[in-house]
Structures are given as structure tokens and as C-alpha cells.
Design an enzyme around this catalytic site. Structure first.
Site, PDB file in Angstrom:
ATOM      1  N   GLU A  76      45.542  35.085  32.695  1.00 52.69           N
ATOM      2  CA  GLU A  76      44.371  35.344  33.534  1.00 52.69           C
ATOM      3  C   GLU A  76      44.023  34.119  34.370  1.00 52.69           C
ATOM      4  O   GLU A  76      43.896  33.016  33.839  1.00 52.69           O
ATOM      5  CB  GLU A  76      43.185  35.724  32.650  1.00 52.69           C
ATOM      6  N   TYR A 102      39.693  37.384  41.252  1.00 48.57           N
ATOM      7  CA  TYR A 102      40.137  37.482  39.852  1.00 48.57           C
ATOM      8  C   TYR A 102      41.518  38.111  39.844  1.00 48.57           C
ATOM      9  O   TYR A 102      41.740  39.155  40.476  1.00 48.57           O
ATOM     10  CB  TYR A 102      39.173  38.350  39.028  1.00 48.57           C
TER      11      TYR A 102
END
Length: 340
Positions: free
Chosen positions: A150, A62
Site C-alpha cells: 500500500e 491512494y
């Protein structure tokens, strides 16, 4: 209409692509992000499968870039636990969340990119790939005036390539005038239709879940108005800033947008006459009210500032079924009275 719970599906052939797309398109997708009502699916993104087999196992990470408003710095947040909801990772395993602050005076440095790669447990070609990936991601974040960029997951393939598999990008709406190419990609079907309509009339509107509609000029006054509604026992149904040009046409459109919400039991108009005179606003309200025919919810009108006395007289002598107030507390008491 069916309810499709899966937003991502794996297709092994062209026939699978057709079947899966047909099952998803037109249905309602319900996820944690959409809420219980879900969202109708109008488009399907078809992407290449990058999870190909190999001797070295794949790994998901991530990575995101966002603004830390408390510190006034852009921050890269990353984790070895990619492919999962980051809020869950932060709650269950906070030690697996890493942050790298960017000094605005010097920007992202090469050593910080390498540090991120090391913390993710990478080495060799994968480390080089991740270092380049982080630098490119931060460049994209700044170049697009994003507030959040993101990538989840970032995939290390079996041959040590670094690939962005899925992303979520939040753009700063105030900077879109610099990015007409990005603005052209806007999909209004994914937005609240009332907010879209308000934007077309240059009204700053955000729908909330309360029962008292607000019409205010100025964001700060709008926030204070929502506070006073809460303190009076009501719940704000919206944020609506009509700006400095509160003429009859603008006020009428604002009324129409507020009244599209069936939860609204009352409307509080709170205008400070600085740039625009209160008597002109009052006349605009009267003209808008009469032009709309009838409004079936109580309206509390507070006009303060330049020509406030004249404005109150216009409202009081209009014959309209409205409540007029001068002090903010008086307006709050009237909200409490009509809402109950």
C-alpha cells in the site's frame, strides 16, 4: 511516560528534526492501528519533504496491490482521495474507490496502467509517471512475495512527478526464506513478545483475547478446537499448533507460553495421534507438567488416534490434577465445567 498522538511531524530545520525526534522516541504512539494501549516508539524515519511549492497544485492519491482471495486474483485498488484512511473513503464515498483485477495468465498489462492514470484524472507527464509507477509497484509486489503493498499517499508534485510518500507492506511469512534481505529487516520490538518467543521454539502461536488456552497439533484441528470452546461458553485465548513433534520439551514450552497470559483460566490440550502416537504425547505432557512444578489452572486433555486408550491410562494414572477426555464433546463439557 507520555503519550504521543502524532506519528508524522513536519520539520523545517535540523533543529526541528532533533526536537521532534526527542519528543517522539521512547514515548507511546496511540493511533487507530495500535489500539488504545499504543506502541512504544523505538525508531524515527526521517524523510525528505516533497511538498515543495509550485504553480501547479499538488495532489495525493491512494494506490495498493493486494490479493482478492474470493476471486483468486491480485487486485490494484486506487483512489483520488489519498492521504486519508481508505476504510473511511470506502464507507463515505465508495464511488471514489477503483479496482483493477490482474489476470494471472498474462499479468499486469500496459493498458491497465494507463487506465488507472486516466481514472485518477492525470494527463501529460503526470500520466506517464503514474503509468510507470503502477508497473513498478506491481513488480515490487510480486518480487517481494507480498500479500499487500500500500502506498498512501502517492503524490503528484507541482512539477508533475509521481512520488511514493508513505507505504505499508505486508509480507507473506511463508515466503521469507526466499528473501533473507527482507528477513534481516525484521524488528521484533514491534511484535507481540510471546509470539516472538513461540516462533523461536517453532511453535505456531497467535494470542487472542479469551480465557481458555489451546494446545493442538494441526491448524485445522486448532480451528475446530477454538470453535468448540466458543460453543461451550468459553473464549479461546490463543491459537497454538505444536506440530507433529509433541515431545516433552515442546509441550513444556507450549504450556509456559500459554500461561504467560494472565487471562487464561483453563487449558484444553487436543491432540490427534496420527504421525505422533498418543501415548508418547501423554508421557510428554506428564513429564512437562512435573518438570514445571505446578500449574494453577485446570487442564483438559483429549488424545485421540493411535494408542489413545494407552494415552488415557497414562494420564489417569499420573496423579496429576488434570481432566481426561476421549470425545470432543466430552472435552467441551469439561471446558464449560471448569470455566463456569
Amino acid at each position: 511516560m507520555g503519550t504521543e498522538q502524532r506519528g508524522v511531524a513536519l520539520a523545517k530545520s535540523l533543529d526541528d528534526v532533533k526536537t521532534i525526534s526527542a519528543n517522539i522516541l521512547g514515548n507511546v504512539l496511540v493511533t487507530l492501528q495500535t489500539g488504545e494501549k499504543g506502541r512504544k516508539v523505538n525508531k524515527v524515519l526521517i524523510a525528505q519533504d516533497v511538498y515543495y511549492p509550485g504553480e501547479t497544485p499538488t495532489k495525493e492519491f491512494y494506490v495498493s496491490v493486494l490479493l482478492d482471495r474470493a476471486k483468486g486474483r491480485n487486485t490494484i485498488m486506487y483512489s483520488t482521495e489519498g492521504g486519508m484512511d481508505i476504510e473511511t473513503v470506502a464507507h463515505d464515498t465508495p464511488h471514489l474507490i477503483f479496482k483493477e483485477e490482474i489476470d494471472p495468465k498474462v499479468g499486469l498489462r500496459d493498458f491497465q496502467c494507463r487506465k488507472i492514470g486516466f481514472n485518477l484524472g492525470l494527463s501529460g507527464e503526470a500520466l506517464k509517471g503514474m503509468t510507470k509507477f503502477i508497473a513498478s509497484l506491481y513488480k515490487a509486489y510480486e518480487a517481494t512475495d507480498s500479500s499487500m503493498f500500500e502506498i498512501n499517499p502517492v503524490l503528484k508534485t507541482s512539477d508533475n512527478k509521481i512520488i511514493a510518500v508513505d507505504s505499508k507492506v505486508s509480507l507473506d511469512g511463508n515466503a521469507l526464506f526466499r528473501h533473507p534481505d527482507l528477513l534481516a529487516m525484521r524488528d521484533v520490538t514491534e511484535e507481540d513478545p510471546t509470539e516472538v518467543e513461540a516462533g523461536e521454539h517453532n511453535l505456531n502461536y497467535v494470542k487472542l483475547d479469551g480465557n481458555v488456552g489451546c494446545m493442538v497439533n494441526g491448524a485445522g484441528l486448532a480451528m475446530a478446537t477454538m470453535d468448540i470452546i466458543k460453543l461451550s461458553g468459553g473464549e479461546p485465548a490463543n491459537f497454538l499448533d505444536v506440530g507433529g513433534t509433541a515431545n516433552a520439551a515442546r509441550v513444556e514450552q507450549a504450556f509456559r507460553i500459554i500461561l504467560k497470559d494472565p487471562k487464561v483460566k483453563a487449558i484444553l490440550v487436543n491432540i490427534f495421534g496420527g504421525i505422533v502416537r498418543c501415548d508418547r504425547v501423554a508421557q510428554g505432557i506428564v513429564d512437562a507438567y512435573k518438570n514445571m512444578g505446578s500449574i494453577n489452572v485446570p487442564i483438559i486433555i483429549r488424545l485421540q488416534g493411535t494408542n489413545a486408550v494407552e494415552a488415557k491410562k497414562i494420564i489417569d494414572e499420573s496423579g496429576l490434577k488434570v481432566y481426561s477426555a476421549i470425545a470432543l464433546q466430552e472435552a467441551a463439557d469439561l471446558v464449560k465445567k471448569v470455566v463456569g
